[in-house]
Design an enzyme around this catalytic site. Structure first.
Site, PDB file in Angstrom:
ATOM      1  N   CYS A  58       0.672  -1.354   0.079  1.00  6.06           N
ATOM      2  CA  CYS A  58       0.101   0.077  -0.196  1.00  6.06           C
ATOM      3  C   CYS A  58       0.771   1.430   0.115  1.00  6.06           C
ATOM      4  O   CYS A  58       1.393   1.636  -1.118  1.00  6.06           O
ATOM      5  CB  CYS A  58      -0.797  -0.007   1.022  1.00  6.06           C
ATOM      6  SG  CYS A  58      -2.355   1.344   1.006  1.00  6.06           S
ATOM      7  N   HIS A  60      -3.683  -5.010   0.270  1.00  5.21           N
ATOM      8  CA  HIS A  60      -3.173  -5.476   1.279  1.00  5.21           C
ATOM      9  C   HIS A  60      -3.275  -7.299   1.358  1.00  5.21           C
ATOM     10  O   HIS A  60      -4.307  -7.616   2.018  1.00  5.21           O
ATOM     11  CB  HIS A  60      -3.931  -5.002   2.680  1.00  5.21           C
ATOM     12  CG  HIS A  60      -3.753  -3.635   3.067  1.00  5.21           C
ATOM     13  ND1 HIS A  60      -2.612  -3.188   3.814  1.00  5.21           N
ATOM     14  CD2 HIS A  60      -4.164  -2.531   2.418  1.00  5.21           C
ATOM     15  CE1 HIS A  60      -2.822  -1.985   3.835  1.00  5.21           C
ATOM     16  NE2 HIS A  60      -3.450  -1.552   3.084  1.00  5.21           N
ATOM     17  N   GLU A  82      -2.096  -9.273   3.352  1.00 13.64           N
ATOM     18  CA  GLU A  82      -1.949  -9.884   4.563  1.00 13.64           C
ATOM     19  C   GLU A  82      -3.330 -10.161   4.999  1.00 13.64           C
ATOM     20  O   GLU A  82      -3.717 -11.055   5.816  1.00 13.64           O
ATOM     21  CB  GLU A  82      -1.189  -8.996   5.484  1.00 13.64           C
ATOM     22  CG  GLU A  82      -1.958  -7.735   5.842  1.00 13.64           C
ATOM     23  CD  GLU A  82      -1.410  -6.583   4.962  1.00 13.64           C
ATOM     24  OE1 GLU A  82      -1.745  -5.287   5.407  1.00 13.64           O
ATOM     25  OE2 GLU A  82      -1.083  -6.806   3.794  1.00 13.64           O
TER      26      GLU A  82
END
Length: 542
Positions: free
Chosen positions: A380, A514, A516
């Site tokens: 990001c 993102h 994750e």
């Protein structure tokens, strides 16, 4: 007919209600039940989107673009069930919905009160959108006794009367502390917590007792007697080496069995925990280790990067190595002392963030990784700064920066005011409220053939979750590609850069999304698996 499990907490916060809900959901799945997990938070913010990570930890984003509590990340990681906007609500949103109805005249001039109007709104949330679930697990944020949590406790108390017998169960997470000077565990805090819960009108069916020492049978009997709970339903929740041991530990203590009995469901079959056991064996006996430097803005708060921390560990699991994380405050990271801070690391990661503070140190970290040929991953804001770094140091654009920091001669990163989502144009402006004005949720990304991204994903199109207001300016794409940066992932319309990489570098990638948020211990995200593999290969060169 869905059944409902309400999880409350007492004595102190941070006892692990979210983890308990996630582990329980996983165990119920292994027994063949379809589960949904929900979080009811008592704070007055509409959602955690505008809250500081130091206040509330990370903001977890769902596919449908809801900004939610980090506990929903636990839910997804342990069960693989994608969370939805309907799985998270705050007191602020509940009150907002009630007051909006009042302004519309929906209450026909009646006096609007906590009971029944607020509690009815909470019950509507709990019972809504559950057609695809056999068991709905609802975690109530905060602790018993918090004034702001009373409407939520009253709502679930009412549901206990309104639902059919056996259709709901109450699980209370509490603390059994060890007093070193007396050399004994104390059950009184649990007794007081349950007394407070019963005073509200809720009798728990199961007690999950957190403790750092084994709870002896005499103590369990005492808790059961004083709290009107069956002795076998007093479940010890002891500290374990990894959060991924929790499902195994809780099953061993009988949590899922007791819960199914409380719901009147069969509990004869034993769940197959082989995958969890294999995962924990890898964690206990890794074949190697790597060190990753995370140069971020909120390194003093572990929960600020909760999903990132777990995703990096998942990458380690995929490669059967231990991942040692070195958290470095971006403000303290300068070119002059960078070599000392990261001289022995095997990779560098620059995570997401907002605002100008720390950006200079993050850019220095990008430069260090690029020049020293260290594997690099920018997420990001980290990707945006990787583009700024390339513009300044490779393309010679001295005025390259982001308009997030103010006006600049060359806005490599700028505020996007219009974009398309599923055929619908969405708009925002710099003057709009901060809450809910970002590009949020899952968006498709088209990946270029022959790129590192294609090799990592093994696909030419993926869907990833976003949370940001600013975008890399497409007008600088050609200029940056001339000096070596490759835009290997783009939005399907070609207007929004999603992935950049640096061919010729051992492993260098920045992503606007993102990743994750979609990584799971039993299904590590390919990007983190590849990043840790690159770090492992780098460690073998030293």
């Amino acid at each position: 007919m869905p059944r409902y499990v309400f999880i409350t907490g007492g004595v102190v916060s941070s006892l692990g209600k979210g983890l308990a809900a996630a582990a329980l959901g996983s165990l119920l799945q292994l027994r063949g039940y379809r589960v949904r997990l929900r979080k009811l938070d008592p704070y007055l913010n509409v959602d955690p989107g505008t809250m500081s990570p130091y206040q509330h930890g990370e903001v977890y984003v769902t596919d449908d673009g809801a900004e939610t509590d980090l506990d929903l990340g636990h839910y997804e990681r342990f069960t693989g069930v994608p969370a939805r906007a309907t799985d998270s609500v705050s007191a602020g949103r509940i009150y907002w919905s009630v007051l909006t109805r009042e302004r519309r005249g929906d209450y026909l001039g009646g006096t609007v009160q906590v009971i029944p109007h607020v509690t009815n709104a909470i019950k509507e949330f709990v019972l809504g959108d559950t057609d695809d679930a056999d068991i709905v697990i609802c975690e109530i944020g905060g602790t018993v006794g918090d004034i702001e949590g009373l409407p939520f406790l009253e709502a679930i108390r009412q549901l206990g009367n309104e639902l059919e017998r056996g259709q709901c169960a109450y699980l209370h997470v509490t603390l059994v502390p060890y007093i070193a000077s007396a050399q004994e565990l104390k059950t009184k805090p649990t007794q007081h917590s349950v007394a407070a819960l019963r005073g509200i009108g809720i009798q728990p069916d199961i007690l999950l007792c957190r403790s750092e020492r084994p709870i002896e049978p005499d103590a369990r009997r005492k808790i059961a007697l004083q709290c009107s709970v069956r002795e076998e339903a007093v479940i010890p929740a002891l500290d374990v080496r990894s959060i991924y041991e929790v499902p195994i530990s809780y099953h061993h203590e009988g949590l899922d069995t007791q819960l199914l009995k409380a719901l009147g469901l069969p509990a004869d079959e034993t769940p197959d925990l082989a995958a969890w056991k294999k995962l924990n064996e890898r964690l206990r006996r890794p074949e190697g280790e790597v060190t990753v430097a995370v140069v971020g803005k909120y390194t003093g708060m572990a929960d600020a990067y909760k999903s990132l921390n777990e995703a990096l560990n998942h990458g380690g699991i995929a490669n059967n190595v231990r991942v040692n994380l070195r958290w470095i405050d971006a403000d303290a990271f300068r070119r002059g002392d960078a070599s000392e801070a990261v001289q022995d690391v095997n990779a560098i990661l620059v995570p997401g963030g907002f605002g100008e503070r720390g950006h200079a140190g993050k850019i220095d970290a990008v430069t260090f990784a690029r020049e020293k040929q260290l594997p690099f991953l920018g997420i990001c804001f980290g990707m945006q700064l990787a583009c700024v770094e390339a513009a300044r140091n490779l393309a010679g654009i001295e005025g390259a920066s982001s308009t997030e920091f103010g006006p600049c001669p060359d806005p490599i990163v700028g505020l996007l005011t219009e974009w398309e989502r599923k055929g619908v144009v969405e708009r925002r402006s710099a003057e709009a409220d901060l809450g809910g004005t970002m590009r949020l949720g899952a968006y498709p990304c088209a990946i270029a053939e022959g790129s590192l991204a294609e090799k990592v994903y093994g696909a030419n199109e993926v869907s990833e979750r976003h949370r940001h207001r600013y975008e890399v300016n497409i007008n600088y794409k050609d200029e940056l590609e001339k000096v070596g940066l490759r835009f290997s992932g783009m939005s399907p319309d070609g207007q929004l850069p999603e992935i950049v990489e640096l061919p010729g570098h051992p492993w260098f990638m920045g992503v606007q999304f993102h990743p994750e948020l979609k990584s799971q211990p039993l299904n590590p995200h390919p990007l983190f698996a590849a990043f840790i593999k690159a770090a492992l290969e780098q460690s073998r060169l030293v």
